[in-house]
Motif scaffolding. Structure first.
Motif, PDB file in Angstrom:
ATOM      1  N   UNK A 111     -13.225 -49.362  90.687  1.00  0.00           N
ATOM      2  CA  UNK A 111     -14.119 -49.824  89.621  1.00  0.00           C
ATOM      3  C   UNK A 111     -14.399 -51.317  89.719  1.00  0.00           C
ATOM      4  N   UNK A 112     -13.468 -52.070  90.311  1.00  0.00           N
ATOM      5  CA  UNK A 112     -13.652 -53.520  90.454  1.00  0.00           C
ATOM      6  C   UNK A 112     -14.591 -53.876  91.597  1.00  0.00           C
ATOM      7  N   UNK A 113     -14.945 -52.897  92.425  1.00  0.00           N
ATOM      8  CA  UNK A 113     -15.849 -53.142  93.546  1.00  0.00           C
ATOM      9  C   UNK A 113     -17.298 -52.893  93.176  1.00  0.00           C
ATOM     10  N   UNK A 114     -17.550 -52.470  91.954  1.00  0.00           N
ATOM     11  CA  UNK A 114     -18.895 -52.115  91.511  1.00  0.00           C
ATOM     12  C   UNK A 114     -19.245 -52.901  90.256  1.00  0.00           C
ATOM     13  N   UNK A 115     -20.532 -52.973  89.902  1.00  0.00           N
ATOM     14  CA  UNK A 115     -20.911 -53.655  88.663  1.00  0.00           C
ATOM     15  C   UNK A 115     -20.228 -53.024  87.456  1.00  0.00           C
ATOM     16  N   UNK A 116     -20.019 -53.787  86.376  1.00  0.00           N
ATOM     17  CA  UNK A 116     -19.372 -53.246  85.173  1.00  0.00           C
ATOM     18  C   UNK A 116     -20.066 -51.981  84.676  1.00  0.00           C
ATOM     19  N   UNK A 117     -19.277 -51.014  84.258  1.00  0.00           N
ATOM     20  CA  UNK A 117     -19.753 -49.758  83.670  1.00  0.00           C
ATOM     21  C   UNK A 117     -20.443 -48.838  84.681  1.00  0.00           C
ATOM     22  N   UNK A 118     -20.410 -49.184  85.961  1.00  0.00           N
ATOM     23  CA  UNK A 118     -21.043 -48.324  86.960  1.00  0.00           C
ATOM     24  C   UNK A 118     -20.206 -47.081  87.225  1.00  0.00           C
ATOM     25  N   UNK A 119     -18.882 -47.244  87.187  1.00  0.00           N
ATOM     26  CA  UNK A 119     -17.993 -46.146  87.543  1.00  0.00           C
ATOM     27  C   UNK A 119     -17.182 -45.628  86.363  1.00  0.00           C
ATOM     28  N   UNK A 120     -16.976 -46.467  85.350  1.00  0.00           N
ATOM     29  CA  UNK A 120     -16.228 -46.062  84.165  1.00  0.00           C
ATOM     30  C   UNK A 120     -17.125 -46.237  82.941  1.00  0.00           C
ATOM     31  N   UNK A 121     -16.708 -45.660  81.825  1.00  0.00           N
ATOM     32  CA  UNK A 121     -17.549 -45.681  80.619  1.00  0.00           C
ATOM     33  C   UNK A 121     -16.902 -46.492  79.512  1.00  0.00           C
ATOM     34  N   UNK A 122     -17.732 -47.179  78.739  1.00  0.00           N
ATOM     35  CA  UNK A 122     -17.277 -47.833  77.516  1.00  0.00           C
ATOM     36  C   UNK A 122     -17.027 -46.780  76.443  1.00  0.00           C
ATOM     37  N   UNK A 123     -16.320 -47.137  75.363  1.00  0.00           N
ATOM     38  CA  UNK A 123     -16.087 -46.169  74.285  1.00  0.00           C
ATOM     39  C   UNK A 123     -17.399 -45.656  73.704  1.00  0.00           C
ATOM     40  N   UNK A 124     -17.417 -44.376  73.381  1.00  0.00           N
ATOM     41  CA  UNK A 124     -18.600 -43.784  72.772  1.00  0.00           C
ATOM     42  C   UNK A 124     -18.841 -42.375  73.264  1.00  0.00           C
ATOM     43  N   UNK A 125     -19.858 -41.759  72.748  1.00  0.00           N
ATOM     44  CA  UNK A 125     -20.237 -40.393  73.119  1.00  0.00           C
ATOM     45  C   UNK A 125     -21.369 -40.459  74.126  1.00  0.00           C
ATOM     46  N   UNK A 127     -24.251 -38.288  75.938  1.00  0.00           N
ATOM     47  CA  UNK A 127     -24.955 -37.023  75.792  1.00  0.00           C
ATOM     48  C   UNK A 127     -25.292 -36.694  74.352  1.00  0.00           C
ATOM     49  N   UNK A 128     -25.737 -35.434  74.149  1.00  0.00           N
ATOM     50  CA  UNK A 128     -26.298 -35.003  72.869  1.00  0.00           C
ATOM     51  C   UNK A 128     -25.266 -34.525  71.857  1.00  0.00           C
ATOM     52  N   UNK A 129     -24.132 -34.049  72.327  1.00  0.00           N
ATOM     53  CA  UNK A 129     -23.178 -33.367  71.438  1.00  0.00           C
ATOM     54  C   UNK A 129     -22.007 -34.290  71.084  1.00  0.00           C
ATOM     55  N   UNK A 130     -21.463 -34.094  69.891  1.00  0.00           N
ATOM     56  CA  UNK A 130     -20.409 -34.965  69.381  1.00  0.00           C
ATOM     57  C   UNK A 130     -19.161 -34.160  69.023  1.00  0.00           C
ATOM     58  N   UNK A 131     -17.979 -34.745  69.211  1.00  0.00           N
ATOM     59  CA  UNK A 131     -16.748 -34.050  68.832  1.00  0.00           C
ATOM     60  C   UNK A 131     -16.568 -34.031  67.318  1.00  0.00           C
ATOM     61  N   UNK A 132     -16.093 -32.905  66.798  1.00  0.00           N
ATOM     62  CA  UNK A 132     -15.796 -32.839  65.369  1.00  0.00           C
ATOM     63  C   UNK A 132     -14.344 -33.249  65.139  1.00  0.00           C
ATOM     64  N   UNK A 133     -13.909 -33.190  63.906  1.00  0.00           N
ATOM     65  CA  UNK A 133     -12.557 -33.648  63.559  1.00  0.00           C
ATOM     66  C   UNK A 133     -11.499 -32.830  64.277  1.00  0.00           C
ATOM     67  N   UNK A 134     -11.746 -31.528  64.423  1.00  0.00           N
ATOM     68  CA  UNK A 134     -10.762 -30.673  65.093  1.00  0.00           C
ATOM     69  C   UNK A 134     -10.641 -31.046  66.572  1.00  0.00           C
ATOM     70  N   UNK A 135     -11.768 -31.312  67.216  1.00  0.00           N
ATOM     71  CA  UNK A 135     -11.738 -31.695  68.626  1.00  0.00           C
ATOM     72  C   UNK A 135     -11.027 -33.031  68.806  1.00  0.00           C
ATOM     73  N   UNK A 136     -11.257 -33.965  67.888  1.00  0.00           N
ATOM     74  CA  UNK A 136     -10.583 -35.257  67.985  1.00  0.00           C
ATOM     75  C   UNK A 136      -9.075 -35.095  67.813  1.00  0.00           C
ATOM     76  N   UNK A 260     -16.007 -40.623  75.463  1.00  0.00           N
ATOM     77  CA  UNK A 260     -15.200 -41.666  76.082  1.00  0.00           C
ATOM     78  C   UNK A 260     -14.462 -42.360  74.948  1.00  0.00           C
ATOM     79  N   UNK A 261     -13.184 -42.052  74.790  1.00  0.00           N
ATOM     80  CA  UNK A 261     -12.417 -42.492  73.622  1.00  0.00           C
ATOM     81  C   UNK A 261     -11.670 -43.782  73.902  1.00  0.00           C
ATOM     82  N   UNK A 262     -11.743 -44.709  72.966  1.00  0.00           N
ATOM     83  CA  UNK A 262     -10.928 -45.912  73.053  1.00  0.00           C
ATOM     84  C   UNK A 262      -9.453 -45.527  72.942  1.00  0.00           C
ATOM     85  N   UNK A 263      -8.606 -46.335  73.505  1.00  0.00           N
ATOM     86  CA  UNK A 263      -7.178 -45.983  73.542  1.00  0.00           C
ATOM     87  C   UNK A 263      -6.620 -45.750  72.143  1.00  0.00           C
TER      88      UNK A 263
END
Length: 268
Positions: A111-125, A127-136, A260-263
């Motif tokens: 990931x350090x050999x590529x531009x930021x966010x090229x290979x890994x994702x920042x926190x967030x959803x 696509x179109x679908x979102x996790x509900x409370x049970x999935x979280x 993509x969940x924050x720690x």
């Protein structure tokens, strides 16, 4: 991706290929083929190239070493390498990385050999679908399981549905884990009938992420849908996301969420 970026930015680079055949794309890049048993030849090639840094990229099975094919330099570290191969993935890769670093070549993460966010994702959803409370809640349960297994160097992925662990990744890999979940009898899913549950991928606690980041791609989404899951969860900045657009499209069509969940979102 790394080779193309080095080419585009005019950074000197050399691909070292081992037994696996990555495809015809390598012919467009400077490359050499080497054997694990010929460590001396490998390091002479790296020295001739002037390598200051090395990055491990792609998937590979543990090599079966032929002692009769080893050169002198390989023989000097043979016992050490054999011991590495009997350890967990992280311990094994740390050991192999140390061999290069002792030769003065710094190990860097993909990931350090590529531009930021090229290979890994920042926190967030994604696509179109979102996790509900049970999935979280299932994601937090899966994270607790993987944190518990981390000290024994096992598992970068777990599947949890309705609070029940349906599977843990070991040496077989994520696709095989999802195949096992897909093959579970209905009686094992009565508490959370499909589509339900999540696949979580995250680094092991203390894992050297320069050497082996967990990875997902379009095939992961297809297999998760076939396993009757509701979505995929990754630890933000801790998982490689390959073919991102294709992955998102596959998940959207299958009705899967990509989170993509924050720690801290994966804490109990």
């Amino acid at each position: 991706m790394i080779a193309e970026h080095c080419h585009e930015t005019e950074r000197a680079y050399l691909l070292i290929l081992f037994e696996a055949d990555p495809g015809d794309w390598v012919t467009c890049h400077p490359h050499q083929r080497h054997r694990f048993e010929k460590v001396g030849a490998l390091f002479r090639a790296l020295e001739s190239f002037g390598a200051a840094e090395i990055v491990f990229a792609g998937a590979m099975d543990r090599p079966r070493l032929n002692p009769l094919a080893m050169d002198k330099r390989a023989m000097t570290i043979a016992a050490r390498v054999m011991a590495m191969l009997r350890q967990g993935d992280d311990a094994m890769l740390r050991g192999l990385g140390s061999v290069f670093e002792e030769a003065g070549i710094r190990v860097v993460g993909a990931a350090d050999c590529l531009p930021p966010d090229k290979l890994v994702a920042n926190p967030g959803v994604l696509g179109q679908h979102h996790p509900d409370a049970r999935a979280r809640a299932d994601a937090r349960r899966a994270a607790a399981i993987l944190r518990a297994l981390g000290p024994v160097d096992v598992g970068q992925a777990a599947v949890v549905a309705g609070g029940v662990c349906l599977g843990i990744e070991a040496v077989e890999g994520t696709d095989a884990l999802l195949d096992r979940v897909a093959a579970l009898p209905e009686s094992k899913r009565d508490h959370a009938p499909p589509p339900a549950g999540v696949l979580l991928k995250m680094p092991k606690p203390g894992q050297d992420t320069r050497l082996d980041l967990p990875t997902i791609g379009p095939a992961t989404a297809r297999n998760a849908a076939r396993a009757g899951l509701a979505g995929l969860v990754t630890e933000a900045a801790g998982v490689q996301i390959l073919d991102r657009d294709a992955l998102i499209g596959t998940a959207d069509r299958a009705g899967l969420f990509l989170w993509s969940a924050a720690r801290d979102e994966l804490e109990p």
